[in-house]
Design a protein around this motif. Sequence first.
Motif, PDB file in Angstrom:
ATOM      1  N   ARG A   1     -19.674   7.488   8.146  1.00  0.00           N
ATOM      2  CA  ARG A   1     -18.230   7.626   8.324  1.00  0.00           C
ATOM      3  C   ARG A   1     -17.706   6.717   9.433  1.00  0.00           C
ATOM      4  NH1 ARG A   1     -17.321  14.135   7.824  1.00  0.00           N
ATOM      5  NH2 ARG A   1     -16.951  14.133   5.599  1.00  0.00           N
TER       6      ARG A   1
ATOM      7  N   ILE B   1      -6.782   2.391  -7.022  1.00  0.00           N
ATOM      8  CA  ILE B   1      -7.654   1.825  -5.992  1.00  0.00           C
ATOM      9  C   ILE B   1      -7.545   0.294  -5.977  1.00  0.00           C
ATOM     10  CG2 ILE B   1     -10.040   1.613  -5.192  1.00  0.00           C
ATOM     11  CD1 ILE B   1      -9.161   4.412  -4.866  1.00  0.00           C
TER      12      ILE B   1
ATOM     13  N   ASN C   1       0.823  -1.203   0.000  1.00  0.00           N
ATOM     14  CA  ASN C   1       0.000   0.000   0.000  1.00  0.00           C
ATOM     15  C   ASN C   1       0.858   1.253   0.000  1.00  0.00           C
ATOM     16  OD1 ASN C   1      -2.494  -1.121  -0.111  1.00  0.00           O
ATOM     17  ND2 ASN C   1      -2.703  -1.296   2.092  1.00  0.00           N
TER      18      ASN C   1
ATOM     19  N   TYR D   1     -17.215   2.164  -0.580  1.00  0.00           N
ATOM     20  CA  TYR D   1     -17.731   3.410   0.000  1.00  0.00           C
ATOM     21  C   TYR D   1     -17.615   4.547  -1.008  1.00  0.00           C
ATOM     22  CZ  TYR D   1     -17.920   7.325   3.392  1.00  0.00           C
ATOM     23  OH  TYR D   1     -18.237   8.467   4.075  1.00  0.00           O
TER      24      TYR D   1
ATOM     25  N   MET E   1      -9.308  -3.367   9.460  1.00  0.00           N
ATOM     26  CA  MET E   1      -8.846  -3.660   8.091  1.00  0.00           C
ATOM     27  C   MET E   1      -9.734  -4.706   7.421  1.00  0.00           C
ATOM     28  SD  MET E   1      -6.515  -1.637   7.254  1.00  0.00           S
ATOM     29  CE  MET E   1      -5.887  -0.293   8.244  1.00  0.00           C
TER      30      MET E   1
ATOM     31  N   MET F   1      -4.551  -0.634  -4.141  1.00  0.00           N
ATOM     32  CA  MET F   1      -4.763  -0.432  -2.709  1.00  0.00           C
ATOM     33  C   MET F   1      -5.660  -1.524  -2.136  1.00  0.00           C
ATOM     34  SD  MET F   1      -3.125   2.314  -1.840  1.00  0.00           S
ATOM     35  CE  MET F   1      -3.850   2.931  -0.346  1.00  0.00           C
ATOM     36  N   ARG F   2      -6.502  -2.081  -2.990  1.00  0.00           N
ATOM     37  CA  ARG F   2      -7.364  -3.174  -2.542  1.00  0.00           C
ATOM     38  C   ARG F   2      -6.626  -4.501  -2.558  1.00  0.00           C
ATOM     39  NH1 ARG F   2     -11.711  -1.832   0.414  1.00  0.00           N
ATOM     40  NH2 ARG F   2     -12.744  -0.008  -0.421  1.00  0.00           N
TER      41      ARG F   2
ATOM     42  N   ARG G   1     -12.945  -3.060   6.433  1.00  0.00           N
ATOM     43  CA  ARG G   1     -12.784  -2.198   5.253  1.00  0.00           C
ATOM     44  C   ARG G   1     -12.734  -3.013   3.971  1.00  0.00           C
ATOM     45  NH1 ARG G   1      -8.510   2.441   6.813  1.00  0.00           N
ATOM     46  NH2 ARG G   1      -9.100   2.730   8.967  1.00  0.00           N
TER      47      ARG G   1
ATOM     48  N   THR H   1     -10.333   5.357   4.149  1.00  0.00           N
ATOM     49  CA  THR H   1     -11.286   4.274   4.375  1.00  0.00           C
ATOM     50  C   THR H   1     -10.912   3.050   3.532  1.00  0.00           C
ATOM     51  OG1 THR H   1     -12.775   5.222   2.725  1.00  0.00           O
ATOM     52  CG2 THR H   1     -13.242   5.726   5.010  1.00  0.00           C
TER      53      THR H   1
ATOM     54  N   THR I   1     -17.568   3.120   7.982  1.00  0.00           N
ATOM     55  CA  THR I   1     -16.481   2.892   7.033  1.00  0.00           C
ATOM     56  C   THR I   1     -15.121   3.116   7.681  1.00  0.00           C
ATOM     57  OG1 THR I   1     -16.768   5.174   6.321  1.00  0.00           O
ATOM     58  CG2 THR I   1     -17.815   3.484   4.991  1.00  0.00           C
ATOM     59  N   CYS I   2     -15.100   3.235   9.011  1.00  0.00           N
ATOM     60  CA  CYS I   2     -13.842   3.367   9.761  1.00  0.00           C
ATOM     61  C   CYS I   2     -13.112   4.673   9.478  1.00  0.00           C
ATOM     62  CB  CYS I   2     -12.882   2.208   9.498  1.00  0.00           C
ATOM     63  SG  CYS I   2     -13.618   0.597   9.614  1.00  0.00           S
ATOM     64  N   PHE I   3     -13.807   5.691   8.999  1.00  0.00           N
ATOM     65  CA  PHE I   3     -13.141   6.989   8.837  1.00  0.00           C
ATOM     66  C   PHE I   3     -13.115   7.707  10.179  1.00  0.00           C
ATOM     67  CE2 PHE I   3     -13.218  11.544   7.372  1.00  0.00           C
ATOM     68  CZ  PHE I   3     -11.908  11.542   6.942  1.00  0.00           C
ATOM     69  N   LEU I   4     -14.255   7.709  10.865  1.00  0.00           N
ATOM     70  CA  LEU I   4     -14.322   8.302  12.192  1.00  0.00           C
ATOM     71  C   LEU I   4     -14.423   7.183  13.233  1.00  0.00           C
ATOM     72  CD1 LEU I   4     -16.869  11.208  11.635  1.00  0.00           C
ATOM     73  CD2 LEU I   4     -14.393  11.350  11.778  1.00  0.00           C
TER      74      LEU I   4
END
Lengths: 244, 317
Positions: B47, B100, A3, B80, B72, B103-104, B75, A87, B50-53
Amino acid sequence: MSNTWSIFKRELKGYFATPVAYVFIVIFLFLNGLFTFQVSRIFERGQASLDVFFNWHPWLYLFLIPAVAMRLWAEERRSGTIELLLTLPVSVVQAIAGKFLAAWIFVGMALALTFPTVLTVMYLGQPDMGIIAVGYLGSFLMAGAYLSIGICMSALTKNQVVSFILAVVICLLFILAGFDVVLEAFNAWAPAWMMDAIASVSFLTHFQSIQRGVLDLADMVFFASLILGWLYACGLILDIKKAQ
Amino acid sequence: MSMIETNKLRKVFGPIEAVKGVSFRVEKGEVLGFLGPNGAGKSTVMRMLTCFLTPTSGTATIGGHDILNDSMAARRLTGYVPESNPVYGDMTTIGFLRFIAEMRGYHGKEIDERVDRAVEMCWLGDVRSQIIETLSKGFRRRVGLAQSLLHDPPVLILDEPTDGLDPNQKHEVRSLIRRMSADKSIVISTHILEEVEAVCSRAIIISNGRILEDKTPTDLKIRSRRHGAVNLVLAHGDGSIDPAAFRNLAGVREVEKVTAGDNRTHLTLFPKPGAAICGDAIGLAVEKGWQVVDARVESGDLNEVFRDITTREGERT
């Protein structure tokens, strides 16, 4: 790890996607040349050393590196992509590492492009290549320290200009701490240990010893811990204020 | 096990309690609509999911993975699209989707396959190598959706997915959501109520950080004053008809005359709870010799229910 690599590639490509990267490199090389050849008159000194070249680096970095770093998080905040990025299955540490390394390598590329200066002193005489190599390494390390401050300030705000100014101010403090004028101001009343403490956090103090060709572990540790410390602070800032 | 399960999620920003203990579940195959006025806490809940907050207290699980302890894994199961659809504008469509995909966690040929599939699903073939910044809003939105679908996630969270799109684009996005809904759990937030009727199998009304209702859209509409109301158009001018005649029918609670610019009579008959009055009303009209031009039974007005529930909330607490 992969990543971090993906983010690293994206960011590095991002620099070259706009003219900003080229403008930065041109300005950096131009100023380096200007100061080294016109102001410090390296030819007329008749010394085959890059002392005067490296002398300017703390000052060049003061303005140029915050400009490289200001975009890194502020832009993510402004466009909202920070929410997309953080996210994804990636930790904040991985994301910061990817961005920092991309910016550092970018600055490293600009630094590497100053090689004609090295050729010049080789033409002038027989320079000590060891000292020059150590000088470059030190300059690169110091650039990393400036960058870590810049990236941390970039995480604070969605405004790139604010991030730039904050970074310049903090970097300036780290330079000035080693200045005689500043130290004299403390000299009158501060105890000796405090003077030492102030002088020892200065970029100049540590960079000067590296520049002389002395690769002291203490100086390396200083820059490395400064980098890690500011990156850690950057992580804390991102964790605390992700959304605004 | 539910795909999404939240347990008393709470989020406090300084002095403001944005989300005040929200619990719900979403099963596979469900499309949950998150409804609420602006500032109700919809985005904040999303949020957190989706583990942002990080929630101030309470937690949630995605596919059984806790968003706090096993973030993780949670996610990886989630796609999202954040509010206002942020994407990296300086990249090309394909470059962004490849990023992306990396990253996935995809490698090599799999990246190409995943990206191609998402491009096809979201009709992005024509803009593959265009810079995202230069795309129209509708295309950009599709890029955002494609990004969330790359890993074919069992959970999809879309924050106002049709906001700012024209009616055709809205229709496209909704049909895409419907097509995917069978084997996923989808949460969408919106303040467009027709959207809830169009795509959602369940609706949660949230206001001031609290869940006020959790029902199917049909059940919500039953609460409307207009549910079962009959709109009657009679081919006679005002003078020749006595609206009061309808009030005497057994199931009718109220009769309202609607002004329309023609010389017909438009009436709305409101039923008593549970009564079906359309047949009786037409029967009466025929009996009186009034010609019925049009008779329509309303299923209820979600807008009205929404206003009713969200403004009444002060009295509840």
